[in-house]
Design an enzyme around this catalytic site. Structure first.
Site, short mmCIF file in Angstrom:
data_model
loop_
_atom_site.label_atom_id
_atom_site.label_comp_id
_atom_site.label_asym_id
_atom_site.label_seq_id
_atom_site.Cartn_x
_atom_site.Cartn_y
_atom_site.Cartn_z
N SER A 626 0.82 -1.21 0.00
CA SER A 626 0.00 0.00 0.00
C SER A 626 0.86 1.27 0.00
O SER A 626 1.70 1.43 -0.90
CB SER A 626 -0.96 -0.04 1.20
OG SER A 626 -1.97 0.92 1.06
N ASP A 839 -8.79 -5.63 -5.68
CA ASP A 839 -8.44 -4.47 -4.87
C ASP A 839 -9.07 -3.23 -5.48
O ASP A 839 -8.75 -2.86 -6.62
CB ASP A 839 -6.92 -4.33 -4.82
CG ASP A 839 -6.46 -3.10 -4.05
OD1 ASP A 839 -7.30 -2.47 -3.38
OD2 ASP A 839 -5.25 -2.79 -4.09
N HIS A 895 -6.92 -5.95 -1.45
CA HIS A 895 -5.82 -4.99 -1.28
C HIS A 895 -4.66 -5.58 -0.47
O HIS A 895 -3.53 -5.13 -0.59
CB HIS A 895 -6.36 -3.73 -0.59
CG HIS A 895 -5.35 -2.65 -0.43
ND1 HIS A 895 -4.73 -2.03 -1.49
CD2 HIS A 895 -4.83 -2.06 0.69
CE1 HIS A 895 -3.88 -1.11 -1.05
NE2 HIS A 895 -3.92 -1.12 0.27
#
Length: 918
Positions: A626, A839, A895
């Site tokens: 991320s 995601d 994600h």
């Protein structure tokens, strides 16, 4: 055996030996006493076509060989045996007085280092060639063979490959050792893979400027009253020597009158009738050579001659011991069956060493080494008449002057409450020590003093590996986690605690380090960071990457079958300040951004390696997920830049791996709606409306400054998000972005407090793992076991804190990370990026587009474009750009790929990061 005993797993038996050691070469010598360390000897084939091989003898350190450095020892001549020399004051043994057995050397250098002795050049000891021209040699060929030797030796003993390395040499090794050190430093600059971790150079009575050393002999004799001042001045007048400021590498043609004057002075100095006899006495101007006979040893008699506390017959006895057939067999030596008797300095091997090379000035080479910040220690015996101390000190002073090193110490030194000699320290890197009462061979004549110099003045004993604070330096055992509450039994260790990155501000980062499950001393180190900014990497380690995940009631732990510790040591860092248990006592530190976060991480790593130096030069991988798409590339680029600027610590960065990384923030926002439209979650009409109002930029025109979205665009985004997830609030929609198709966990802390199980499995993914991890980290006994939360947080632990006060720079989120990735790729460091196809936060379609742009900018061709599989199931799609840039989509992953597809995440890490050759 120290740290070796910690790891039964390290000693994996392979091909009849221990991984990292070549046990075919392990030896036990005839008549040796019992020992607790190992010895190895044999040949390294330098040039199989020419039949050229160098013989070696390797001795483990007596304690903690896997922690202690490696020292390469060379002796001079040229033509003397370093292996034989190891039995004359440096190695673990010397002979008994009848030379039929061995006894322990109480001053052995392997008390503090692993020791490697090499017979060089060809014709020394048992080193040989089947090509006669190889015996016509010089410094260039010797150095070339030594470099080849080391590369091949480390292939035999890879566990020592990145160990701190010291190079020591005696006498003419004043050429060998500096030339080799310089070549290894040049090798480091030119290669991106193998690196020699040179920590220091030590030279004993070294030949540095041959012509001036010859003149210094007569200066010494005159100063000691062995010849008259008149005779010395006649030599100065008759001999066409050069001086310190005008040294020439050309071989001097001594005039006939000069040679006559020198010969007369030599025989006068030692009161003998022949120059040959005088030459034998130059090595010790006070003590006579051994008068023992080989016939006495053959007859079984003792041969010894102790003069002023020194047994002058040790070298004679060593020659005899090495001549015994069973000794040669035990050593795996003399495989050519020499046609002459063994001698420590062979005269019958046919070696014809370049006379011109003996005259080469070595100060320029020493200067290059010092310019790489490698410390040099030189020591000389005060009774050495072959390479006199007064000449060597003069050379060292000249070198210091040219380097602008000031004299920082000029004082007597002592050892065991006895006068040792005189110490001169020039700057921080150059040391000279005289040794009172020592001859040309200091380890023979003053073994206690030579060990003292080695262990106290070679720079590495400021980090000597002794037992401190209940543990071995190399591991910081005060941070070892005994056992985490509810943890199953494991055969690896865990460590956690704080690194104070700024003690004045009270700023500290928390870490969790887990050894690899097998062979931790052989496997690489991976640093893992998570995003947010403000999420805990340590907490994240329990959500698919680390060795454990929680049980369903969050009161205990269970093994993660897909832990990345199966293939790497793992270091998780809570960064920036305000993430996890990382904190500062200075409020302004919570106003953070990419620069301050990166600065703290660099300080953290430098300090962490001080705690765990055994991992300092290990293969290093940097990974994150991320927003770590900012943290990790910034950190990798900084470490690589430090490599080019630093002459000491170098980071062996082998690769970067990023999961669902935030690389170009504004374009990801647009990509979210493109993804929703492609999945049928919103009508195409709505997506086109978003495009119409989007006042951002495109792939070819990205700018870093934050975009101020129009009011119409913000309304359109909010409407689209609620429609995409069929919810009534934007907040609820944003919670759903992390997984397009699975709904978040709806469990509660209250259920866990009451002892209930909280789980929600959707499409094989337990969506409640993060919630249970937060609860587990809240338990006081868990925090105590972790050595964490030393500030006693006033709020409940959360994997991504909202109450810590962290205020991260919004502007930094908009920075384009492609230029930083480009800089990393330009350093030949491979990058692997993977993205979950489900995601919705950092959509795969956006990441792939960014990487195609990056590949195009780098002129990388698309070399692979194919589906990839794992365990006979569809894994996703693989794109390979050139040799260094890889992108992999992960089917069914959200994600957080390691949470939603842990098996696939481990597969990617193992086969496309750690070992791409699979």
């Amino acid at each position: 055996m120290g740290i070796g005993a910690f790891f039964n797993s390290l000693y994996a038996f392979l091909f009849g030996g221990i991984l990292g050691y070549h046990l075919y070469d392990q030896i036990t010598l005839p008549g040796q006493p019992e020992i607790e360390f190992r010895q190895f000897s044999g040949y390294i084939d330098i040039d199989p076509d020419a039949g050229r091989s160098l013989f070696y003898y390797f001795v483990e350190a007596q304690n903690d060989p896997l922690d202690l450095p490696l020292t390469l020892y060379l002796t001079g001549g040229p033509g003397c045996s370093s292996v034989g020399d190891s039995f004359v004051g440096i190695g673990p043994f010397t002979t008994t007085n009848n030379a039929r057995a061995l006894k322990i050397n109480p001053y052995a250098w392997n008390k503090v280092s692993n020791m490697l002795f090499i017979d060089t050049p060809i014709g020394s000891g048992w080193s040989y060639s089947n090509t006669s021209s190889d015996y016509q040699t010089g410094d260039f060929n010797t150095n070339k063979d030594l470099l080849t030797f080391l590369v091949k030796w480390f292939e035999k003993y890879p566990i020592f490959k990145f160990r701190d390395l010291y190079i020591c040499g005696l006498s003419y090794a004043g050429h060998f050792a500096p030339l080799l050190a310089n070549s290894l430093l040049l090798f480091n600059n030119e290669t991106k893979t193998e690196r020699f971790n040179i920590k220091g150079l030590a030279l004993g009575s070294p030949v540095l400027r041959y012509k001036l050393d010859v003149i210094a002999q007569y200066e010494l004799y005159a100063s000691k009253g062995m010849i008259s001042q008149k005779m010395y001045h006649k030599i100065l007048k008759q001999c066409n020597e050069t001086n310190d400021d005008n040294y020439s590498n050309d071989s001097p043609e001594w005039s006939e009158s000069c040679e006559h004057a020198m010969n007369k002075a030599l025989t006068t100095a030692f009161n003998v009738s022949s120059v040959l006899e005088a030459n034998k006495m130059r090595f010790d101007i006070v003590r006579n050579p051994c008068k023992g006979k080989i016939e006495d040893l053959i007859a079984g008699k003792e041969v010894t001659m102790v003069v002023s506390g020194i047994d002058m017959c040790i070298p004679n006895r060593i020659d005899f011991y090495f001549g015994i057939p069973e000794v040669q067999q035990a050593f795996h030596g003399n495989r050519t069956n020499l046609g002459y008797k063994y001698s420590g300095c062979f005269q019958n091997s046919g070696l014809n060493y370049s006379i011109a090379d003996k005259h080469v000035d070595m100060l320029p080479t020493l200067k290059k080494i010092l310019e790489h910040s490698v410390p040099i220690t030189i020591f000389s015996g005060e009774d050495d008449g072959a390479v006199p101390m007064i000449g060597t000190l003069r050379h060292v002073k000249k070198l210091a002057s040219e380097m602008n090193f000031t004299l920082t110490k000029d004082e007597a030194w002592n050892n065991e409450n006895k006068e040792g000699g005189w110490l001169y320290k020039f700057g921080d890197l150059l040391t000279f020590m005289s040794v009172k009462g020592a001859n040309h061979h200091v380890p023979l004549s003053k073994p206690s003093q030579s060990l003292y110099i080695f262990k106290n003045h070679l720079a590495f004993f400021n980090i000597i590996y002794t037992f401190i604070f209940g543990g071995i330096i190399g591991y910081h055992l005060s941070d070892q986690i005994g056992t985490l509450p509810g943890q199953p039994n494991v055969n690896f260790r865990q460590f956690s605690g704080y690194i104070d990155v700024d003690p004045n501000a009270g700023r500290s980062l928390f870490y969790y380090f887990v050894e690899a499950e097998n062979d931790p001393l052989s496997l690489p180190l991976t640093i893992w960071l998570t995003g947010g900014p403000g999420c805990s990497s340590v907490g994240d380690s329990f959500v698919g990457i680390g060795p454990f995940t929680t049980t369903n009631n969050a009161r205990g732990l269970k093994r993660n079958p897909y832990a990345w510790t199966k293939v790497s040591n793992m270091l998780f860092i809570d960064s920036p300040i305000g993430s996890g248990w990382s904190y500062s006592n200075t409020n302004s530190d919570y106003q953070a951004g990419d620069v301050s976060t990166n600065d703290d991480l660099v300080v953290f790593i430098l300090k962490w390696f001080q705690k765990y130096p055994i991992f300092k030069f290990r293969d290093l991988y940097l990974g994150g997920t991320s927003y770590a798409g900012h943290f990790v590339p910034n950190l990798a680029n900084t470490l690589l830049q430090r490599n080019t600027e630093s002459k000491s610590l170098r980071f062996n960065v082998k690769g970067v791996v990023l999961g669902d990384p935030l690389l170009r923030y504004k374009l990801y926002i647009l990509a979210e709606y493109e993804l929703y439209a492609s999945k049928g979650m919103i009508p195409k009409k709505l997506y086109k409306q978003i495009l119409k109002h989007f006042n951002g930029n495109d792939e070819d025109n990205y700018y870093d400054n934050p975009t101020i979205w129009s009011e119409a665009f913000q309304q359109a985004m909010n409407k689209v998000e609620m429609i995409a997830f069929n919810v009534s609030s934007v907040v609820e929609a944003k919670q759903r972005q992390f997984d397009l198709f699975r709904t978040p966990c709806d469990g509660k802390f209250e259920d866990l407090y009451s002892g209930k199980e909280v789980t929600k499995i959707m499409d094989e993914v337990d969506m409640c793992i993060p919630l249970r991890t937060d609860f587990y980290f809240t338990l006081p006994e868990v925090q105590k076991a972790f050595h964490g939360n030393r500030t006693t947080l006033s709020y409940q632990y959360a994997g991504c804190f909202e109450k810590s006060g962290l205020n991260y720079s919004l502007a930094d989120k908009h920075i384009d990370m492609l230029p930083t990735l480009k800089q990393i790729l330009e350093q030949s460091v491979p990058i692997t990026i993977f993205s979950g196809e489900d995601d919705g936060t950092v959509p795969m379609i956006g990441t792939l587009r960014h990487l195609k742009k990056l590949a195009n900018d780098m002129n990388f061709n698309l070399t692979k474009n194919e589906a990839w599989n794992h365990k006979n199931k569809e894994g996703g799609w693989l794109y390979k750009f050139g040799d260094s840039l890889t992108f992999m989509s992960v089917k069914g992953a959200n994600h957080h790929v390691p949470l939603s597809k842990p098996s696939q995440a481990l597969y990617i890490f193992t086969n496309h990061v750690i070992d791409p050759s699979n």
